[in-house]
Design an enzyme around this catalytic site. Structure first.
Site, PDB file in Angstrom:
ATOM      1  CB  SER A  27      -1.023   0.183   1.005  1.00 17.93           C
ATOM      2  OG  SER A  27      -1.918  -1.056   1.610  1.00 17.93           O
ATOM      3  CD  GLU A 311      -4.671  -4.690   4.316  1.00 20.08           C
ATOM      4  OE1 GLU A 311      -3.308  -4.675   4.807  1.00 20.08           O
ATOM      5  OE2 GLU A 311      -4.658  -4.330   3.122  1.00 20.08           O
TER       6      GLU A 311
END
Length: 427
Positions: A27, A311
């Site tokens: 990310s 996630e």
């Protein structure tokens, strides 16, 4: 052991005693690459993740006019330059590439075609494309709201105010905010619906500030004014979500695992794992150099709302199959639109191995049941490979299908996991 198509997940024969170092955050890496491309000068991104998703992002940026070079110290990304003609961006199955790069395509004068793996065509992107069109972008998606689609650049984007439904993915919001400093009027985004994963939104705002932007937030309204970005040097943190299977391993096998380099302060949602360990009966100690996790006597059943850390659901669901009581995971309906329908996949695969796992409207219900060996299918989803590894700690004969899928975020995962179970110290 792997045979190319499957991997026999190793069983822990005794208490663990290992140290591991996970690669850089996906990310953060891909946000850093985007912000570097939007900067006025080159940016050296240190310790970035080197995986399929990260390579897809660099390739996409190169097509858009921001080439990068690998150096001994990291990856040096050059600023975007304009160009003409038609180019194609390969998305693979990378959500960050599919969401973060279309706004950048509006800044130049190229016609950019976006497409990728069959799986990416099932992942939502329509709200982002709709918002970009409202801000002045020229987009042709054939009314699909999904790849393949085309963005025709006209030398920049006006920007301004727009409403956005980001309930399916916080990446829609992050995509607009990351590109906003380069829009003529910046952007003001008014959210419609609650986005998942607030930590990822906080990450985007924090990184914008580090690169020189001035984002503001007032409840569900975000404003990023035009700005000239510049940051010569940026270091990527270890990926705390990728660390999840290593963090939970001692809860199942006993002993201690140390994750090197765990940051003392971070916006990563994976930092929540520290509180999870304590809630489920283990011990987690963070110092200036890493996180040390020690297993407890048993894994406690739990009611967990994972809306902000969705996630982590595959690994947590696998862990809870061994809990001492029933568990429920809620708040993660949006996982049906990830790499695969993660809720359906987990319920199917865990039940096939003897588990008692059922889908709910927004999550999973997990009851204790004896598991047995068999093939754990992974549906082209890197997090499911990690979940299969966790199952194998306790259950002999778990064959994890398509282990190479984990290369999306951790190409060396299988080898690192084997070393963990053997007790090698590689930190």
């Amino acid at each position: 052991m792997t045979d190319g198509n499957s991997w026999q997940a190793p069983v822990a024969e005794g208490a663990l005693d290992a140290s591991v170092r996970v690669p850089g955050s996906k990310s953060i890496t891909n946000r850093a690459f985007v912000l570097a491309a939007l900067s006025a000068g080159p940016t050296l991104v240190r310790e970035p993740l080197d995986s399929r998703d990260a390579r897809l992002m660099l390739a996409a940026l190169a097509e858009l006019g921001a080439p990068a070079e690998h150096t001994a110290d990291g990856v040096r990304v050059q600023p975007l330059t304009d160009g003409a003609g038609s180019v194609s961006v390969a998305l693979g199955n990378a959500g960050t590439v599919a969401r973060f790069t279309p706004p950048l395509a509006t800044l130049g004068s190229r016609t950019v075609h976006f497409d990728g793996d069959p799986a990416i065509r099932r992942r939502p992107v329509a709200p982002l494309l709709t918002a970009l069109a409202a801000l002045g972008a020229d987009i042709d998606d054939g009314d699909r709201g999904a790849p393949p689609f085309t963005v025709r650049g006209h030398g920049g984007l006006r920007g301004g105010a727009v409403e956005l439904d980001s309930s399916a993915s916080s990446q829609f919001l992050s995509a607009l905010l990351l590109a906003a400093p380069a829009f003529t009027e910046g952007v003001t985004v008014r959210l419609v619906g609650r986005p998942p994963s607030e930590p990822h939104i906080a990450m985007t705002l924090d990184m914008l500030r580090r690169f020189g932007a001035s984002p503001e937030r007032h409840a569900d309204e975000f404003h990023v004014p035009p700005a000239t970005l510049a940051l010569a040097d940026y270091r990527v943190e270890p990926d705390l979500s990728t660390a999840a299977p290593f963090v939970v391993a001692p809860l199942l096998a006993g002993g201690t695992v140390r994750i090197e380099g765990w940051p003392v302060e971070t916006t990563q949602p994976g930092d929540w794992l520290r509180s999870l360990v304590r809630e489920l009966g283990g011990k987690a100690v963070l110092d200036g150099t890493g996180l040390t996790v020690t297993g407890g006597e048993a894994v406690r059943g739990a009611e967990l709302n994972l809306h902000e850390v969705g996630e982590l659901t595959p690994v947590v669901a696998a862990l809870l199959c061994f809990a001492d009581g029933p568990s429920r995971i809620s708040g993660v309906a949006h996982l049906r639109g990830h790499e695969t329908d993660r809720l359906a996949a987990l319920a199917t695969e865990l039940t096939a191995l003897g588990g008692d796992v059922t889908e709910t409207e927004d999550g999973l219900r997990i009851r204790p049941a004896p598991l047995h060996g068999g093939t754990f299918h992974t549906y082209d989803d890197h997090r499911l490979v990690m979940a299969g590894a966790v199952l194998g700690l306790r259950v002999p004969g778990i064959a994890v299908a398509d282990p190479a899928t984990v290369g999306k975020t951790f190409p060396g995962f299988v080898e690192a996991w084997d070393r963990l179970v053997r007790g090698d110290r590689d930190g």
